[in-house]
Design an enzyme around this catalytic site. Sequence first.
Site, PDB file in Angstrom:
ATOM      1  N   CYS A 141       0.833  -1.196   0.000  1.00 41.37           N
ATOM      2  CA  CYS A 141       0.000   0.000   0.000  1.00 41.37           C
ATOM      3  C   CYS A 141       0.875   1.256   0.000  1.00 41.37           C
ATOM      4  CB  CYS A 141      -0.954  -0.061   1.201  1.00 41.37           C
ATOM      5  SG  CYS A 141      -2.350   1.061   1.143  1.00 41.37           S
ATOM      6  N   SER A 142       0.561   2.238   0.833  1.00 41.24           N
ATOM      7  CA  SER A 142       1.288   3.507   0.834  1.00 41.24           C
ATOM      8  C   SER A 142       2.646   3.412   1.497  1.00 41.24           C
ATOM      9  CB  SER A 142       0.447   4.591   1.515  1.00 41.24           C
ATOM     10  OG  SER A 142       0.140   4.239   2.842  1.00 41.24           O
TER      11      SER A 142
END
Length: 321
Positions: free
Chosen positions: A105-106
């Site tokens: 993800c981030s």
Amino acid sequence: MKQRTVLVVLFDGIQSLDVTGPMEVFAGASRFPDAGYELRTASLDGAPVRSSCGLTLVPDGSLADAPVPHTLLVPGGAGTRAPDPALVGWLRGHGPLPERLVSVCSGALLLAAAGQLDGHRVTTHWNVCDRLARDHPAVDVDPEPIFVRDGRIATSAGVTAGIDLALALVEEDHGRDVALTVARHLVVFLRRPGSQSQFSAQLSAQTARREPLREVQHWITEHPGADLSVEALAARARLSPRHFARAFQAETGTTPGRYVDRVRLEHARRLLEDTTDGVAGIARSSGYGTSEAMRRAFVKALGAAPAEYRRRFGSGSAHHV
């Protein structure tokens, strides 16, 4: 047995599923003979961290005391928006050391801030792809795939894509049978290849508000080989074809034809990946009718014919064509 160490970096504001999803995959693989992973978690100072959902995670120790792992995994979460400079500094110094550097993800934002992604093709959660590309022009950001492997760098899209990436790493380390068994144990519907889009047909299209249109969406997904012409679908919704087409696009954001095309492509991809069914049979069950029609659809959408797609993402068994 060669035991690979996996070190998961923890920080305040972390997305808990980015941590637990991949760790459950590696732990599941470790139940097999000769497929062991040593799993460790660490925060900067060894103190507990609070996840974005409020769950407190207690690390095994501090990053300063952690030995160099085989795989360093950096999760995402709200804590990546304004990261601790000390954490970025640690990643800058220690990111080059492991054999594999992974983000979920981030978490890619942290690796990019630490200069670890320059010159690499990567992906991340669709919601931060633009930011990653804007703030780090030396990084080649691809917003489409659910995960990307570029040399020793592996990055994944949002949340559950971390499970897909972890399964791919397990397959790389220990073979497809182990990865598929772990996926089944976790009741993961499909071991998706990295090239799969972050958005399925159902996710990329909005869910219709009106029940007849929602029922039609479900029908399309469950019956890709049926007559899915506008006329047939309109009859199911008890609407005229013109009214149905307008209402479907207004409520889902896409036309019936484009929605059907995407559902059929996804269905055919799943069968090519996880079965040994013949291409002709897959073409019929997916609604293409003929192998040639399916070949044209695959080349247009994916740049690869079905046989080539199967060679790249299938089980590796002998296939009927």
